[in-house]
Write an enzyme that holds these catalytic residues in place. Structure first.
Site, PDB file in Angstrom:
ATOM      1  N   HIS A 122       5.587  40.248  37.561  1.00  0.00           N
ATOM      2  CA  HIS A 122       4.535  40.858  37.594  1.00  0.00           C
ATOM      3  C   HIS A 122       4.118  41.287  38.490  1.00  0.00           C
ATOM      4  O   HIS A 122       3.796  40.764  38.999  1.00  0.00           O
ATOM      5  CB  HIS A 122       3.899  40.076  36.102  1.00  0.00           C
ATOM      6  CG  HIS A 122       2.541  40.563  35.248  1.00  0.00           C
ATOM      7  ND1 HIS A 122       1.042  40.513  36.072  1.00  0.00           N
ATOM      8  CD2 HIS A 122       2.407  40.952  34.058  1.00  0.00           C
ATOM      9  CE1 HIS A 122       0.789  40.959  34.946  1.00  0.00           C
ATOM     10  NE2 HIS A 122       1.129  40.905  34.259  1.00  0.00           N
ATOM     11  N   ASP A 199       5.272  30.763  38.720  1.00  0.00           N
ATOM     12  CA  ASP A 199       4.433  32.076  37.437  1.00  0.00           C
ATOM     13  C   ASP A 199       4.089  31.449  35.992  1.00  0.00           C
ATOM     14  O   ASP A 199       6.006  32.152  35.633  1.00  0.00           O
ATOM     15  CB  ASP A 199       4.762  33.290  37.134  1.00  0.00           C
ATOM     16  CG  ASP A 199       3.698  34.367  37.012  1.00  0.00           C
ATOM     17  OD1 ASP A 199       3.492  33.741  35.914  1.00  0.00           O
ATOM     18  OD2 ASP A 199       3.924  35.620  37.062  1.00  0.00           O
ATOM     19  N   GLN A 202       4.793  33.047  31.541  1.00  0.00           N
ATOM     20  CA  GLN A 202       5.484  32.906  29.795  1.00  0.00           C
ATOM     21  C   GLN A 202       6.629  32.517  29.535  1.00  0.00           C
ATOM     22  O   GLN A 202       6.722  31.757  28.457  1.00  0.00           O
ATOM     23  CB  GLN A 202       6.281  34.802  30.031  1.00  0.00           C
ATOM     24  CG  GLN A 202       5.758  35.918  30.517  1.00  0.00           C
ATOM     25  CD  GLN A 202       4.827  36.784  29.405  1.00  0.00           C
ATOM     26  OE1 GLN A 202       4.871  36.035  28.025  1.00  0.00           O
ATOM     27  NE2 GLN A 202       4.085  37.461  29.393  1.00  0.00           N
ATOM     28  N   LYS A 225      -2.362  33.356  25.905  1.00  0.00           N
ATOM     29  CA  LYS A 225      -0.968  33.379  25.552  1.00  0.00           C
ATOM     30  C   LYS A 225       0.406  32.510  24.964  1.00  0.00           C
ATOM     31  O   LYS A 225       0.394  32.420  24.183  1.00  0.00           O
ATOM     32  CB  LYS A 225       0.069  34.000  26.922  1.00  0.00           C
ATOM     33  CG  LYS A 225      -0.563  35.096  27.715  1.00  0.00           C
ATOM     34  CD  LYS A 225       0.652  35.255  28.958  1.00  0.00           C
ATOM     35  CE  LYS A 225      -0.018  36.672  29.678  1.00  0.00           C
ATOM     36  NZ  LYS A 225       0.002  37.679  29.141  1.00  0.00           N
ATOM     37  N   CYS A 365       3.038  45.807  33.279  1.00  0.00           N
ATOM     38  CA  CYS A 365       2.415  45.468  34.475  1.00  0.00           C
ATOM     39  C   CYS A 365       3.739  45.128  35.487  1.00  0.00           C
ATOM     40  O   CYS A 365       3.583  44.046  36.566  1.00  0.00           O
ATOM     41  CB  CYS A 365       1.435  44.375  34.223  1.00  0.00           C
ATOM     42  SG  CYS A 365       0.052  44.540  33.971  1.00  0.00           S
TER      43      CYS A 365
HETATM   44  N1  7TS Z   1       2.289  36.764  34.998  1.00  0.00           N
HETATM   45  C1  7TS Z   1       3.199  37.343  34.231  1.00  0.00           C
HETATM   46  C2  7TS Z   1       4.790  37.009  33.891  1.00  0.00           C
HETATM   47  C3  7TS Z   1       2.782  37.759  33.019  1.00  0.00           C
HETATM   48  O1  7TS Z   1       3.160  38.451  32.158  1.00  0.00           O
HETATM   49  C4  7TS Z   1       1.525  37.718  32.489  1.00  0.00           C
HETATM   50  C5  7TS Z   1       0.742  38.997  31.899  1.00  0.00           C
HETATM   51  C6  7TS Z   1       1.142  37.947  34.531  1.00  0.00           C
HETATM   52  C7  7TS Z   1       1.273  37.439  35.528  1.00  0.00           C
HETATM   53  C8  7TS Z   1      -1.003  37.747  34.168  1.00  0.00           C
HETATM   54  O2  7TS Z   1      -1.561  37.422  33.138  1.00  0.00           O
HETATM   55  P1  7TS Z   1      -2.521  37.354  33.067  1.00  0.00           P
HETATM   56  O3  7TS Z   1      -3.489  35.927  32.194  1.00  0.00           O
HETATM   57  O4  7TS Z   1      -3.523  37.218  34.339  1.00  0.00           O
HETATM   58  O5  7TS Z   1      -3.026  38.291  33.125  1.00  0.00           O
HETATM   59  N2  7TS Z   1       0.922  39.852  31.119  1.00  0.00           N
HETATM   60  C9  7TS Z   1       0.774  40.677  29.977  1.00  0.00           C
HETATM   61  C10 7TS Z   1       2.017  41.336  29.614  1.00  0.00           C
HETATM   62  O6  7TS Z   1       3.254  41.474  29.540  1.00  0.00           O
HETATM   63  N3  7TS Z   1       1.617  42.204  28.856  1.00  0.00           N
HETATM   64  O7  7TS Z   1       0.025  41.745  28.861  1.00  0.00           O
HETATM   65  C11 7TS Z   1      -0.454  40.899  29.489  1.00  0.00           C
END
Ligand code: 7TS
Length: 415
Positions: A122, A199, A202, A225, A365
Site C-alpha cells: 500500500h 504492516d 489488513q 478496519k 492506494c
Molecule cells: N496498509 C495496508 C495494507 C492497507 O490496506 C491500508 C489501507 C493502509 C496501510 C493504510 O491504512 P490507514 O488506516 O492508515 O489509511 N487500505 C485501504 C484500502 O485498501 N482501501 O482504503 C484504505
C-alpha cells in the site's frame, strides 16, 4: 458454531437501505462497520468520563486516565505485546509507519544503506520509505510479486544484504488478498542484521496476530478496519529498539522536565505520544478487540474463507471476469479484486451501488501494483468481514451479471 445472523444484529448500520435495497457492505478492506458495543463505549466515555488524561487530580481525569491505560493493556494483550508501554497509540497504520520512518529510520539509515519493501505494498508502506531514501541517500529495493500473486522469496538472500537496514512488508495485500508469510522475511533479515516492520492493516482485523511469535521489530495497524472508530491505531515496537528511539513529535505530554533551553523525555510510551491523545477512540478500540476476541479470530477467519471460496466459485459463472489473487484459499484473505472485460471498474461500482452493494474501485492506494504488475488501469474489489453472508455474495454475483448484461449489450449495440 459461528452464527452470522446473530453477529449482524450487533451492527446497527447493516439494517439500513441504500437506494431502496438492503445495504450489502463489501468494502471492508477500506473500513469496517462498528458494532453497538463499540459505539456504546465511545458514547459512554463522552457522556460520563470525558477529561484530559495524565494531567488532573480530579475524578474525571483519573477515570479517563484509568480507562485509557486499561484500553492500552487490553489491546496489547490482543496482539500479545509483552508490556503495554510497547504499544504506542497512533491515528492509523499510515501514522505508525511514518513514526518509524521519522523516529527510527532518520537516526539509523545512512547513505549507501538499503530498505526493502515488496511490490504489493500500500502507498502507506512505500511512500514514507521513498522519502527516507531521498533524504538519506539509501536505496529502496523490491521483493517481486509472482504470476501466482504470492511474493517471490527465492531471491531473499540476494535482495537482503549487509547494507539492508529495514524490511517493511505487509502481512496481507489489500489488493490481491495475498497473505504474506513473515517468517522467511524474518529469517533472512536476522541473517543480515536488518529490522522488520510488518504492516498489519489488513491482517490484524482478520486473523490472530502474535507479535512475539512473529518476532517482528515493528507492527502497525489501524483500528477502523477492525471494528473501532476512525482516528485510532497503533504501533508495537520491540523493547530494545523502542528504548533507543528518539521521539517522533515533540510537545506536551511527552516530556519529563523542560527548561527554556532543553527538555528531557517522559517514560515509555508517553515519550511517543505528544499532545492530548485520542482517549475515546482508544477506549472504543479496546471494546472492538474484546468483541473480536469473543467471536474468536480463528472462527472469523474460517467464516471469511468460506465466503471467499463461495464468491470465487460463483464469479467463475461470469466468463468476462478475471480475478486477481492466489487460488489457494489458505494463502489469501477475504479480498477479491477483479476486472470485467469491456466494463470500467467505476461503472461496475456505480451499477452495484444502485443495487445497495458497496464495493471499491480504483487502484486501492497501490498504484504501481495495479498499473504495472496487474496491467489494468483499476480493479473492482469486494472485501468481506465477519458480518457478511453467502446471500450477500449471491446478491453481488447477480448484480455483476446484470452489469455484464447491460454493458455487454451496450458494447454490442455500438459495434
Ligand atoms: N496498509 C495496508 C495494507 C492497507 O490496506 C491500508 C489501507 C493502509 C496501510 C493504510 O491504512 P490507514 O488506516 O492508515 O489509511 N487500505 C485501504 C484500502 O485498501 N482501501 O482504503 C484504505
Amino acid at each position: 458454531m459461528y452464527d452470522v445472523a446473530t453477529v449482524r444484529k450487533d451492527f446497527p448500520i447493516l439494517s439500513r437501505q441504500v437506494h431502496g435495497k438492503p445495504l450489502v457492505y463489501l468494502d471492508n478492506a477500506a473500513t469496517s462497520q462498528k458494532p453497538q458495543a463499540v459505539i456504546d463505549a465511545w458514547v459512554d466515555y463522552y457522556t460520563r468520563h470525558n477529561a484530559n488524561v495524565h494531567r488532573g487530580v480530579h475524578t474525571l481525569s483519573v477515570e479517563a486516565t484509568e480507562a485509557y491505560e486499561a484500553a492500552r493493556e487490553k489491546i496489547a494483550r490482543f496482539f500479545n505485546v509483552p508490556a503495554p508501554e510497547q504499544l504506542l497509540f497512533t491515528r492509523n497504520t499510515t501514522e505508525a509507519i511514518n513514526l518509524v520512518a521519522m523516529a527510527w529510520a532518520s537516526a539509523n539509515v545512512k547513505a549507501g544503506d538499503e530498505i526493502v519493501v515488496s511490490e504489493v505494498e500500500h502507498h502507506s508502506n512505500l511512500v514514507p520509505w521513498q522519502r527516507v531514501c531521498e533524504v538519506t541517500g539509501a536505496t529502496l529495493k523490491l521483493i517481486k510479486v509472482k504470476p501466482d500473486y504470492t511474493l517471490d522469496f527465492s531471491d531473499l538472500d540476494r535482495t537482503l544484504t549487509a547494507r539492508t537496514k529495514l524490511v517493511a512488508i505487509t502481512q496481507q495485500s489489500n489488493v490481491l488478498g495475498t497473505i504474506v508469510p513473515v517468517k522467511p522475511v524474518m529469517d533472512a533479515a536476522r541473517r543480515v542484521g536488518a529490522l522488520v516492520l510488518v504492516d498489519g492493516a489488513q491482517s490484524a482485523p482478520h486473523s490472530k496476530v502474535d507479535v512475539q511469535a512473529m518476532d517482528c521489530d515493528f507492527f502497525a495497524f489501524s483500528g477502523h478496519k477492525m471494528l473501532a472508530p476512525m482516528g485510532i491505531g497503533g504501533l508495537y515496537v520491540k523493547r530494545g529498539v523502542l528504548e533507543a528511539m528518539e521521539p517522533f513529535l515533540r510537545g506536551g505530554e511527552m516530556v519529563l522536565e523542560v527548561t527554556y533551553e532543553r527538555a528531557t523525555w517522559a517514560d515509555l510510551p508517553y515519550k511517543f505520544e505528544a499532545g492530548t491523545p485520542n482517549v475515546a477512540d482508544a477506549i472504543a478500540l479496546s471494546a472492538a478487540v474484546e468483541y473480536l476476541s469473543r467471536l474468536g479470530m480463528d472462527e472469523i477467519r474460517q467464516h471469511e474463507v468460506a465466503l471467499t471460496k463461495h464468491a470465487l466459485e460463483r464469479m467463475r459463472e461470469i466468463e468476462e471476469i478475471t480475478t486477481f489473487g492466489p487460488t489457494d484459499l489458505s494463502l489469501r484473505g477475504g479480498v477479491i479484486s477483479f476486472y470485467m472485460a469491456d466494463v470500467h471498474p467505476h461503472d461496475i461500482g456505480t451499477v452495484l451501488d444502485r443495487e445497495g452493494i458497496a464495493i471499491r474501485t480504483g487502484h486501492h492506494c497501490a498504484m504501481p501494483l495495479v498499473r504495472s504488475r496487474l496491467n489494468v488501469p483499476a480493479t473492482a474489489r469486494a472485501s468481506f468481514y465477519l458480518y457478511n453472508t453467502e446471500a450477500e455474495v449471491d446478491a453481488l454475483i447477480e448484480a455483476l451479471k446484470k452489469t455484464q448484461r447491460y454493458f455487454g449489450n451496450a458494447h454490442a449495440r455500438r459495434a
